[in-house]
Design a protein around this motif. Structure first.
Motif: not given
Length: 225
Positions: A163, A167, A221
């Motif tokens: 993640q 990002l 995301m």
């Protein structure tokens, strides 16, 4: 008292993490015999003072007062620079330049209470200049490994690492201006007016950039929702 022309020590050290970007060496402005206190004691004593008071003292030549300000705000400025530039070395350079410039130009700051906004403005502008001056570069992980290690189970750590990497990649895909506005708003909690002043644009433009940044990052995301 006239301003001491010696700059406080604002020096990056090898291997430091975000909150230690400006590992200080306490400047010997006066001897301990003159002050009756050890340098560390004065820093602890001054740590409870508000920004405006510290700025006034620093403007009058109190190097230790400025060092307290450096210790207080080096972390947020470093994190902003790191996420904008995706390069620890460039972020370190920017933050060192920002604080040294702040020391040298402190006398030009009209309102002592405006010190933090001034730092954000200088950091943002310097980061934008670096981005515009350099060639496109590969995305650098913002520190996903360290964050993931603290997340718990190996499975969770791997997920968090993915993640954070996504990002980081998404942030680098934004324009420099969008990235700056999004970070200042979502990570550093600055108002739209403050962001407009920091980036030299209007509140309407700031809102537009943040909206586009949010839309892009939401798409990036989406797999983790």
């Amino acid at each position: 008292m006239g301003r001491d022309e010696r700059s406080p020590a604002v020096l990056p050290t090898p291997g430091f993490r975000g909150d230690h970007v400006c590992r200080r060496k306490v400047s010997q402005v006066t001897s301990t015999a003159d002050t009756g206190t050890q340098p560390g004691e004065s820093l602890v004593r001054d740590a409870g003072l508000d920004d405006a008071t510290l700025v006034v003292r620093a403007r009058d030549g109190d190097v230790r007062a400025f060092e307290v300000l450096v210790l207080r705000y080096q972390g947020p400025m470093y994190r902003l620079a790191l996420r904008m530039l995706a390069s620890r070395g460039d972020a370190e350079d920017v933050v060192q330049e920002v604080f040294l410039t702040a020391w040298r130009r402190l006398g030009r700051l009209r309102e002592s209470a405006a010190f933090v906004g001034w730092l954000y403005r200088m950091t943002t502008n310097r980061c934008l200049n670096v981005i515009r001056a350099r060639r496109p570069m590969a995305v650098t992980d913002l520190d996903a490994r360290a964050s993931a290690d603290a997340a718990g189970s190996p499975e969770r750590s791997a997920q968090v690492g993915e993640q954070l990497a996504a990002l980081s990649d998404g942030l680098q895909q934004l324009t420099a201006e969008q990235r700056a506005c999004w970070l200042l708003r979502e990570v550093h909690g600055r108002s739209y007016d403050e962001i407009a002043r920091a980036t030299g644009t209007t509140g309407t433009a700031v809102r537009g950039r943040i909206a586009r940044a949010r839309a892009h990052l939401a798409e990036v995301m989406a797999p983790w929702r």
